[in-house]
Design a protein around this motif. Structure first.
Motif, mmCIF file in Angstrom:
data_model
loop_
_atom_site.group_PDB
_atom_site.id
_atom_site.type_symbol
_atom_site.label_atom_id
_atom_site.label_comp_id
_atom_site.label_asym_id
_atom_site.label_seq_id
_atom_site.Cartn_x
_atom_site.Cartn_y
_atom_site.Cartn_z
ATOM 1 N N GLU A 160 0.898 -1.230 -0.209
ATOM 2 C CA GLU A 160 -0.070 -0.167 -0.071
ATOM 3 C C GLU A 160 0.889 1.353 -0.047
ATOM 4 O O GLU A 160 0.814 2.072 0.916
ATOM 5 C CB GLU A 160 -1.076 -0.168 1.154
ATOM 6 C CG GLU A 160 -1.920 -1.276 1.200
ATOM 7 C CD GLU A 160 -2.880 -1.130 2.373
ATOM 8 O OE1 GLU A 160 -3.228 -0.021 2.624
ATOM 9 O OE2 GLU A 160 -2.878 -2.219 2.815
ATOM 10 N N ALA A 163 -1.181 4.588 0.479
ATOM 11 C CA ALA A 163 -2.012 4.836 1.691
ATOM 12 C C ALA A 163 -1.735 6.035 2.463
ATOM 13 O O ALA A 163 -0.609 6.314 2.804
ATOM 14 C CB ALA A 163 -2.232 3.457 2.431
ATOM 15 N N SER A 192 -2.318 -3.461 -2.994
ATOM 16 C CA SER A 192 -2.883 -1.934 -2.861
ATOM 17 C C SER A 192 -4.568 -2.161 -2.794
ATOM 18 O O SER A 192 -5.063 -3.195 -3.223
ATOM 19 C CB SER A 192 -2.549 -1.462 -4.290
ATOM 20 O OG SER A 192 -3.159 -0.246 -4.393
#
Ligand code: ATP
Length: 248
Positions: A160, A163, A192
């Motif tokens: 991620e 994020a 992701s």
């Protein structure tokens, strides 16, 4: 013959009663960008951790950059790197000290020169002498990128990577990884939850659910197969067990 950066065969990880990764097999072609998708708790981080040699599998085989991770992990680690917003650098060490620790871990030949290089690339000049714990989120992002590319990895695993970043910074991070890949031919494996990011970056997608790989293919191929317009809709079909309905 396809050259694979990652080959996983019948990989299993149990945490006591929890079967986090349930007998998965997959390959990641060298030079590709592959997404590892799945809802919360699907097993993505556990899989990445085993690929990085941080976690030992309960059973199964992992071959990374042509080496068996169980027997030759030490040969692989200098050629791989990792980035996640959830992993913090030690707060009290300065940015430079942190990068120096990683430079030694990755056995970089001329660490001071390489740190100066990434500092120029990611505009870290003023930050190098600051404690890592005292940086803003945007500054931490630049330091994390510098750390991820410090050893010029042949394989980069990203958990991620954008994020909680604002759209502008997230876009800059994606472009930085894309530029790096175009320049070096590195392989990217990316967990992701951002489906726009996946459509933009990825050649191939692996979808996990409850520890298993339930589908895979190029984003457009999956979108066509599910009769949808976006990967977001494909993701929702799979998450809500609508794949067979949608595919008919
Ligand atoms: P997310 O998108 O929420 O980060 P994920 O796909 O990365 O999820 P994992 O973190 O790999 O999923 O977790 C897979 C399963 O393993 C979950 O049920 C989780 O609760 C469990 N799990 C993960 N780490 C541990 C641990 N250290 N001990 C026990 N169970 C764990």
């Amino acid at each position: 013959m396809t050259d694979y950066a990652i080959q996983v065969d019948h990989l299993v990880k149990r945490y006591g009663e929890v079967l986090a990764v349930d007998d998965i097999s997959f390959t990641v072609p060298s030079g590709s960008t592959t997404a590892l998708l799945g809802g919360n708790g699907a097993g993505k981080t556990t899989t990445l951790s085993m690929l990085l040699g941080i976690l030992l599998p309960s059973s199964g085989q992992i071959c990374v950059l042509g080496e068996d991770m169980l027997t030759h992990r030490h040969r692989v680690l200098p050629r791989v790197n990792f980035s996640s917003p959830y992993v913090d650098l030690p707060h009290r060490l300065t940015v430079r000290e942190n990068l120096m620790v990683y430079a030694h871990l990755y056995a970089i030949a001329r660490p001071a020169e390489r740190i100066a290089q990434v500092a120029r690339q990611f505009d870290l000049g003023d930050l190098l002498m600051r404690p890592a714990g005292k940086l803003s989120s945007g500054q931490k992002t630049r330091v994390a990128l510098a750390k991820a590319l410090l050893n010029e990895p042949e394989l980069l695993m990203l958990d991620e990577p954008t994020a909680s970043l604002d759209p502008d910074t997230a876009d800059w991070v994606r472009s930085s990884f894309q530029d790096y890949q175009r320049r070096t031919g590195a392989t990217l494996l990316l967990a992701s939850h951002n489906m726009t990011e996946v459509e933009r970056l990825c050649d191939d997608v692996l979808i996990m659910k409850k520890g298993k790989i339930v589908d895979h293919g190029a984003p457009q191929l999956l979108i066509d197969r599910y009769g949808r317009n976006t990967m977001e809709e494909v993701f929702l079909d799979i998450a809500r067990d609508r794949q067979w309905v949608a595919a008919q």
